[in-house]
Write a protein that holds these residues in place. Structure first.
Motif, mmCIF file in Angstrom:
data_model
loop_
_atom_site.group_PDB
_atom_site.id
_atom_site.type_symbol
_atom_site.label_atom_id
_atom_site.label_comp_id
_atom_site.label_asym_id
_atom_site.label_seq_id
_atom_site.Cartn_x
_atom_site.Cartn_y
_atom_site.Cartn_z
ATOM 1 N N ASP A 1 85.778 -34.281 -36.496
ATOM 2 C CA ASP A 1 86.063 -35.549 -35.825
ATOM 3 C C ASP A 1 85.019 -36.592 -36.202
ATOM 4 N N ASN A 2 83.743 -36.207 -36.149
ATOM 5 C CA ASN A 2 82.670 -37.129 -36.540
ATOM 6 C C ASN A 2 82.805 -37.527 -38.003
ATOM 7 N N ALA A 3 83.042 -36.533 -38.857
ATOM 8 C CA ALA A 3 83.123 -36.803 -40.293
ATOM 9 C C ALA A 3 84.225 -37.815 -40.575
ATOM 10 N N VAL A 4 85.373 -37.601 -39.942
ATOM 11 C CA VAL A 4 86.504 -38.515 -40.151
ATOM 12 C C VAL A 4 86.169 -39.896 -39.593
ATOM 13 N N LYS A 5 85.511 -39.877 -38.431
ATOM 14 C CA LYS A 5 85.227 -41.128 -37.731
ATOM 15 C C LYS A 5 84.235 -41.998 -38.509
ATOM 16 N N PHE A 6 83.229 -41.361 -39.104
ATOM 17 C CA PHE A 6 82.165 -42.148 -39.722
ATOM 18 C C PHE A 6 82.338 -42.357 -41.238
ATOM 19 N N THR B 1 81.074 -31.406 -44.489
ATOM 20 C CA THR B 1 80.356 -32.428 -45.247
ATOM 21 C C THR B 1 81.204 -33.683 -45.363
ATOM 22 N N ASP B 2 80.559 -34.836 -45.212
ATOM 23 C CA ASP B 2 81.288 -36.088 -45.427
ATOM 24 C C ASP B 2 80.451 -36.992 -46.316
ATOM 25 N N ALA B 3 81.008 -38.126 -46.695
ATOM 26 C CA ALA B 3 80.293 -39.061 -47.571
ATOM 27 C C ALA B 3 80.042 -40.376 -46.847
ATOM 28 N N PRO C 1 77.770 -42.661 -43.765
ATOM 29 C CA PRO C 1 76.400 -43.173 -43.749
ATOM 30 C C PRO C 1 75.355 -42.086 -43.463
ATOM 31 N N GLY C 2 75.782 -40.956 -42.908
ATOM 32 C CA GLY C 2 74.814 -39.909 -42.561
ATOM 33 C C GLY C 2 73.993 -40.301 -41.337
ATOM 34 N N ILE C 3 73.091 -39.429 -40.946
ATOM 35 C CA ILE C 3 72.218 -39.732 -39.804
ATOM 36 C C ILE C 3 70.808 -39.911 -40.349
ATOM 37 N N PHE D 1 74.646 -37.710 -24.925
ATOM 38 C CA PHE D 1 74.810 -39.171 -24.841
ATOM 39 C C PHE D 1 74.093 -39.940 -25.956
ATOM 40 N N PHE D 2 73.492 -39.196 -26.904
ATOM 41 C CA PHE D 2 72.866 -39.955 -27.999
ATOM 42 C C PHE D 2 73.947 -40.523 -28.915
ATOM 43 N N ARG D 3 73.826 -41.801 -29.212
ATOM 44 C CA ARG D 3 74.748 -42.438 -30.160
ATOM 45 C C ARG D 3 73.899 -43.297 -31.101
ATOM 46 N N GLY D 4 74.111 -43.111 -32.394
ATOM 47 C CA GLY D 4 73.311 -43.838 -33.378
ATOM 48 C C GLY D 4 73.769 -45.275 -33.557
ATOM 49 N N GLU D 5 72.990 -45.991 -34.361
ATOM 50 C CA GLU D 5 73.340 -47.385 -34.677
ATOM 51 C C GLU D 5 74.732 -47.470 -35.281
ATOM 52 N N ALA D 6 75.014 -46.524 -36.202
ATOM 53 C CA ALA D 6 76.294 -46.527 -36.917
ATOM 54 C C ALA D 6 77.465 -46.344 -35.962
ATOM 55 N N ALA D 7 77.212 -45.791 -34.785
ATOM 56 C CA ALA D 7 78.301 -45.461 -33.867
ATOM 57 C C ALA D 7 78.590 -46.585 -32.878
ATOM 58 N N ARG D 8 77.869 -47.700 -33.052
ATOM 59 C CA ARG D 8 78.056 -48.816 -32.121
ATOM 60 C C ARG D 8 79.526 -49.166 -31.884
ATOM 61 N N PRO E 1 84.529 -45.303 -31.039
ATOM 62 C CA PRO E 1 84.645 -44.729 -29.692
ATOM 63 C C PRO E 1 83.876 -43.403 -29.607
ATOM 64 N N GLY E 2 83.470 -43.034 -28.418
ATOM 65 C CA GLY E 2 82.762 -41.759 -28.230
ATOM 66 C C GLY E 2 81.728 -41.881 -27.138
ATOM 67 N N ALA E 3 81.309 -40.726 -26.625
ATOM 68 C CA ALA E 3 80.337 -40.710 -25.536
ATOM 69 C C ALA E 3 79.024 -40.069 -25.960
ATOM 70 N N GLY E 4 78.937 -39.587 -27.192
ATOM 71 C CA GLY E 4 77.694 -38.958 -27.647
ATOM 72 C C GLY E 4 77.523 -37.535 -27.156
ATOM 73 N N LEU E 5 78.646 -36.866 -26.846
ATOM 74 C CA LEU E 5 78.539 -35.487 -26.354
ATOM 75 C C LEU E 5 78.986 -34.457 -27.388
ATOM 76 N N GLY E 6 79.575 -34.942 -28.492
ATOM 77 C CA GLY E 6 80.155 -34.016 -29.476
ATOM 78 C C GLY E 6 79.149 -33.056 -30.071
ATOM 79 N N LEU E 7 78.077 -33.574 -30.617
ATOM 80 C CA LEU E 7 77.099 -32.696 -31.264
ATOM 81 C C LEU E 7 76.373 -31.820 -30.240
ATOM 82 N N ALA E 8 76.200 -32.351 -29.024
ATOM 83 C CA ALA E 8 75.564 -31.543 -27.972
ATOM 84 C C ALA E 8 76.377 -30.281 -27.724
ATOM 85 N N GLN F 1 87.327 -34.889 -27.371
ATOM 86 C CA GLN F 1 87.610 -36.063 -28.193
ATOM 87 C C GLN F 1 86.727 -37.190 -27.709
ATOM 88 N N ASP F 2 85.573 -37.282 -28.293
ATOM 89 C CA ASP F 2 84.633 -38.282 -27.773
ATOM 90 C C ASP F 2 84.696 -39.580 -28.559
#
Ligand code: ADP
Ligand code: MG
Lengths: 513, 110
Positions: A393-398, A421-423, A425-427, A439-446, A449-456, A512-513
Motif C-alpha cells: 500500500d505504501n509502495a503504491v501510494k508513494f 521495493t519501490d522507486a 522518494p524513499g524515507i 502516527f509518524f508521517r513523513g514530509e512526503a506523506a503530507r 491519505p493515511g494515519a501513520g499506523l501502517g509501518l507500526a 488502509q491508512d
C-alpha cells in the motif's frame, strides 16, 4: 460542545500534560536516603548477623565439648574404671580370705602405687579403720555405688579425690579412691580456655555480625535508594552494579532491566497517547466544523443530509484509526502467538500482489511478484497478509507514475525475507527509525491519505514472529524487508491444510491508512 | 531474632556456670579433710622393710632395685618422704616384675 471552545479545550489537554511531572518533581523534597532507624527486632540485617553469631557460637561450643569429652571426660572415665577394677579385685580377695586377705592385698597395692594416687580403706560395720591409707572414713561417703569427690590431705597439701563405697557381707565397708588433682588442674585449664574462647567468639561474632549487617545494608541501600527515587518520580535512577558479578549484582541487573523495560513501555504509552490526542483532534474538529457549517448554512434537507454523511465518514475514519491502534496493541500483547502454525506464504504474497494490481494500474504502476513456489513460514497467515499489504500500500501510494513495485521473497541462513521495493522518494535516513512509530508521517506523506499506523503494524507483526522490519534505501525508493525466522521443517506438516483457507481469506482487516 | 538471642544468652550462661562449678567443685568446708597415711616417714620405713624382705629371699637383685632402694631410704631420712616413697615403690614393682626395668642404671652401661 459549543463553537467558542473548539480550539482551546483540546489544546489544554496535551499542553498541560507534559508540564505536570516537572513542577511536581521539583517541589518534592530530596530523595530520602535509606532510613538508618535502628529497629533491632525488625532488622533483617540484625537477624542475619544474629544467625551468623549463633552458628559460630554453636560450632565453637561443639568443638569445645569434643575437646572436653576427649580430655577431662576420658580422664574421669579412666579413674572410675580403675576404682571399679580395684574394688572387684579386693572383693575377690574378701571371698578368699576375709579381712586379713583384703588387708594384705591393700598393702601390696599401696606398696606398688608409684603414681601415689591410690586411696583404700577397709572399715568394720562401725566405719572404724581396719586397713588402708586414709585416716578415717569420710563423713560425706554414705551411699554405696555413688561417686564422691572428697577433699583429702596428702602430706599437708590439700587435694581432691574421687571415691566410691562398696559393702561387703557382714557389714564391712570398702572405700576405693583415686587422686584427681590432675583432672582438676586440667578442668581448670579447660575452663579458663573455654571462657576465653567464649570471649573471643563473642568478639568475633560481634565483628562478623556487624560486617554481615553492613554488607547487607550496603547491598540493600542501593536498591532502596533507587526504588525510593523512582517512587518519587525520578525514573532515571538505577541500582548500582558493583561489577563483581555476584548474586547482588544479578539482582541489581534484573531490577535495572525491569526498570529499563518499564521506562520504554511508559515512553511508548506516553508517545502514543500524546499522538492520539494530537492526531485525532484534527479529523474530529473537521467533522464538527462540517456539522456546524451545515447547521448554519444548509438550505435544503439534501444539503444537510450530504453534510451529515460526510461527517459520518470522517467519524468512521476516526473509528478506523482506533481499530488499527487496538489491532497493533493486540499484536504487541502477543496473545495471537498461540495460534501460530506453519503455512505456505507464497499464495499470500501473490494474493496481495493481485489485490493491488488494479489500484496500481490506475496509477500507471506495475506490480511484479517474484516469489518461490513454496515459502514455508511459521506464524499467523492473516497477520502476515496485513503486514505485506501495508507495505505494498505504501509502495503504491508513494511511487511516481510509471514506476515498478516488486514483491520478492528469499530464504537463507535460517531467515525468510519478504521484500517490497519501490522507486519512490524513499524515507530519508533521519526519519527511518521514527517511521515505524505510531502516527509518524513523513514530509512526503503530507498530501497522501493515511494515519501513520501502517509501518507500526508491520513492525509489530514482524516482532511477534521473532523477526524485524528493516527499512533500506533502494536508491531510488524504499526497500522494506520483513525478516522472519525460518519455519522449523519438522513442523511443516500442517502447511497444506491451512492453504485452502488462504485463498478465501478476507482482506477486510487490512489497515488502509 | 529473639530466639537466636535467647540461644546465645543460654550458651553464655551455661559456659559461665561451667566455669563457676569447675572452680567450686571439691570445696566442702564443713569438716576437716581426712589424711592420707601413706606419705609419712613411718610408711617409708615400712616400705623399706617390705623391700628388704623381698630382696633377702631373692636370688638375683637388679642393680636398679639396689640403687632405688638406697636412694629412697636416704631421701626419706632427709625428709623428702614423697620422693623416697616413690623410689621404694618403684623398686618393689621392679622386684615383682623384673621385665619392667626400663632404666638400665649405672651398673650396666650401654
Ligand atoms: N514506500 C515508501 N516510500 C516513501 N516513504 C514511505 C514509504 N513507506 C512509508 N513511508 C514513510 O513512512 C511514513 C509512515 O508510513 P505508514 O506508517 O505506512 O503511514 P502512512 O502510510 O499512513 O503515512 C509515511 O508517512 C512516509 O513518510
Ligand atoms: Mg501506510
Amino acid at each position: 460542545m459549543t463553537g467558542s471552545g473548539e480550539g482551546a479545550a483540546p489544546a489544554a489537554g496535551p499542553a498541560a500534560r507534559p508540564e505536570q511531572p516537572g513542577p511536581r518533581r521539583d517541589a518534592r523534597p530530596p530523595i530520602p536516603r535509606p532510613r538508618r532507624r535502628f529497629n533491632l527486632l525488625r532488622s533483617a540485617a540484625v537477624r542475619f548477623a544474629a544467625i551468623y553469631a549463633v552458628l559460630l557460637s554453636l560450632s565453637v561450643a561443639a568443638a569445645a565439648g569434643f575437646v572436653w569429652w576427649e580430655t577431662a571426660g576420658r580422664l574421669s572415665r579412666q579413674i572410675e574404671e580403675a576404682i571399679l577394677n580395684d574394688a572387684q579385685a579386693l572383693s575377690d580377695h574378701w571371698e578368699v580370705g576375709g579381712v586379713p586377705d583384703v588387708r594384705s592385698a591393700i598393702e601390696e597395692r599401696l606398696s606398688q602405687n608409684v603414681d601415689d594416687d591410690a586411696i583404700y580403706m577397709l572399715a568394720d560395720p562401725y566405719f572404724e579403720r581396719l586397713a588402708g591409707n586414709l585416716s578415717g572414713w569420710p563423713a560425706a561417703v554414705t551411699q554405696p555405688g555413688v561417686e564422691y569427690e572428697i577433699r583429702v590431705e596428702r602430706g599437708g597439701i590439700h587435694s581432691l579425690a574421687s571415691m566410691q563405697r562398696f559393702d561387703f557381707p557382714g557389714g564391712y565397708h570398702l572405700l576405693v579412691g583415686r587422686d584427681v588433682t590432675l583432672r582438676l588442674q586440667l578442668t581448670r585449664l579447660l575452663t579458663s580456655a573455654l571462657f576465653w574462647a567464649v570471649v573471643v567468639v563473642v568478639a568475633v561474632a560481634a565483628v562478623g555480625a556487624i560486617a554481615v549487617r553492613s554488607l547487607f545494608n550496603r547491598m540493600l541501600a542501593s536498591v532502596w535508594a533507587t526504588t525510593a527515587a523512582i517512587s518519587s518520580g525520578d525514573f532515571s535512577r538505577r541500582v548500582q552494579v558493583t561489577g563483581r558479578g555476584d548474586e547482588f549484582d544479578q539482582v541489581a541487573e534484573a531490577i535495572n532491566d525491569m526498570l529499563d523495560r518499564i521506562t520504554r513501555l511508559m515512553d511508548g504509552v506516553r508517545q502514543v497517547s500524546n499522538a492520539i490526542a494530537h492526531d485525532l483532534r484534527t479529523p474530529i474538529a473537521r467533522a464538527r466544523t462540517r456539522l456546524e457549517d451545515a447547521m448554519a448554512h444548509a438550505g435544503t434537507e439534501d444539503e444537510l443530509r450530504a453534510a451529515i454523511e460526510r461527517a459520518t465518514a470522517d467519524l468512521d475514519a476516526i473509528t478506523g484509526v482506533f481499530q488499527a491502534l487496538l489491532r497493533i496493541a493486540e499484536i504487541e500483547a502477543g496473545s495471537r502467538r498461540a495460534a501460530f502454525c506453519v503455512f505456505d506464504a507464497a499464495p499470500v504474497l501473490n494474493g496481495v500482489a493481485e489485490l493491488y494490481d488494479a489500484v496500481a494500474e490506475d496509477r500507471g504502476l506495475s506490480i511484479a511478484a517474484a516469489v518461490p513456489p513454496s515459502l514455508r513460514v511459521y506464524g499467523d497467515r492473516d497477520m502476515l497478509q496485513q503486514a505485506v499489504a501495508n507495505l505494498v500500500d505504501n509502495a503504491v501510494k508513494f511511487s511516481p507514475p510509471g514506476a515498478a513495485v516488486r514483491i520478492a521473497a528469499t530464504q537463507s541462513d535460517g531467515w525468510t525475507d519478504i521484500v517490497v521495493t519501490d522507486a519512490g522518494p524513499g524515507i530519508p535516513a533521519a526519519d527511518r527509525e521514527r517511521a515505524v512509530e505510531r502516527f509518524f508521517r513523513g514530509e512526503a506523506a503530507r498530501h497522501t491519505p493515511g494515519a501513520g499506523l501502517g509501518l507500526a503494524l508491520v513492525q509489530a507483526v514482524a516482532q511477534l514472529h521473532g523477526g524485524a522490519l528493516l527499512l533500506e534505501d533502494a536508491a531510488p525508493g524504499l526497500r522494506a524487508v520483513v525478516r522472519l525466522p525460518a519455519a522449523d521443517p519438522a513442523t511443516a506438516a500442517p502447511a497444506k491444510a491451512a492453504e485452502a483457507a488462504a485463498a478465501t481469506a478476507p482482506y477486510g482487516d487490512v489497515i488502509q491508512d | 531474632m529473639t530466639l537466636s538471642a535467647r540461644i546465645t544468652a543460654a550458651a553464655m550462661l551455661i559456659s559461665c556456670m561451667v566455669a563457676v562449678s569447675g572452680a567450686q567443685s571439691g570445696s566442702s568446708p564443713d569438716s576437716p579433710p581426712e589424711q592420707i597415711t601413706t606419705d609419712t616417714l613411718a610408711y617409708c620405713r615400712e616400705l623399706a622393710v617390705r623391700l628388704e624382705k623381698m630382696t633377702g629371699s631373692a636370688a638375683l637383685i637388679p642393680a636398679t632395685v639396689l640403687r632405688l632402694s638406697t636412694a629412697g631410704r636416704d631421701m626419706c631420712e632427709q625428709g623428702l618422704t614423697r620422693g623416697g616413697i616413690m623410689r621404694l615403690r618403684k623398686a618393689i614393682v621392679l622386684m615383682m616384675h623384673p621385665d619392667m626395668d626400663t632404666d638400665p642404671g649405672p651398673a650396666s652401661s650401654r
